[in-house]
Design a protein around this motif. Sequence first.
Motif, short mmCIF file in Angstrom:
data_model
loop_
_atom_site.label_atom_id
_atom_site.label_comp_id
_atom_site.label_asym_id
_atom_site.label_seq_id
_atom_site.Cartn_x
_atom_site.Cartn_y
_atom_site.Cartn_z
N UNK A 51 0.84 -1.26 0.03
CA UNK A 51 0.16 0.03 -0.07
C UNK A 51 0.86 1.38 -0.05
N UNK A 52 1.86 1.17 0.90
CA UNK A 52 2.85 2.41 0.92
C UNK A 52 3.38 2.72 -0.47
N UNK A 53 4.23 1.72 -1.01
CA UNK A 53 4.76 1.88 -2.30
C UNK A 53 3.84 2.23 -3.57
N UNK A 54 2.58 1.89 -3.53
CA UNK A 54 1.65 1.98 -4.41
C UNK A 54 0.83 3.06 -4.49
N UNK A 55 1.17 4.01 -3.59
CA UNK A 55 0.69 5.26 -3.47
C UNK A 55 -0.72 5.32 -2.65
N UNK A 56 -0.58 4.32 -1.64
CA UNK A 56 -1.84 4.40 -0.68
C UNK A 56 -1.58 4.70 0.64
N UNK A 57 -0.75 5.70 1.08
CA UNK A 57 -0.11 6.08 2.31
C UNK A 57 -1.20 5.98 3.52
N UNK A 58 -2.40 6.66 3.12
CA UNK A 58 -3.42 6.42 4.41
C UNK A 58 -3.91 4.87 4.96
N UNK A 59 -3.93 4.11 3.84
CA UNK A 59 -4.25 2.65 4.10
C UNK A 59 -3.24 2.18 4.78
N UNK A 60 -1.99 2.49 4.27
CA UNK A 60 -0.80 1.65 4.67
C UNK A 60 -0.64 2.03 6.41
#
Length: 208
Positions: A51-60
């Motif tokens: 999630x973090x590396x694929x542009x979903x920081x909030x979910x990560x």
Amino acid sequence: MFADLPLVTWIVFAALAGLSVLTLTVVIFKLMQFRRMGVGGHRLAEAILDDWLNGRPDEAQRKANAGRTVLARVLGATMSGLRARPSEPGYGEELARQVALAELVQMGARMRLLEAVVQMAPMLGLLGTVIGMIDAFGNLALSQQTSDPRLLAGGIWTALTTTAAGLAIALVAYFVSAWLEGRIEDERQGIELAVSAAIHGRIARPGR
């Protein structure tokens, strides 16, 4: 034969029994501690990194905060630092280092007790054997008549049981300690890889 053992040998047997109980107690404590801390939760860490590396920081961040594993807590600190100071990746790395050190200190607690058992058990067993043999040969020397060699052999055999018991306890403690240390080392390497991936990204896997 055991009834004729000197008092010191019985004390050695009692000490060896205490070491075996200590080993069992430490093993149960470590297993419960590892489970409570979430040691080995690498699958959740992979999901957080994806999630973090694929542009979903909030979910990560949400998964990291809700996760109950060592890697999740370390990654949560890393991402918090990177989001607070995007231009200073060293800040996120420093937060991760502090959390990782705290986690590793907890995982290493009580491990020295097992190392002490590995060193003490054989020495206690040897002490019991030496005392038992001294007693057996002393009784033979003080005897005014020809002694039955079978009695002497029986006394030596009984004395040697302390060494056998000490070695058995030390071997069990050694293998258990090595297994626990291996889990701690795996977690340490997982922390290093996860933090590096969160800050610098991951290399492409074969076939992707």
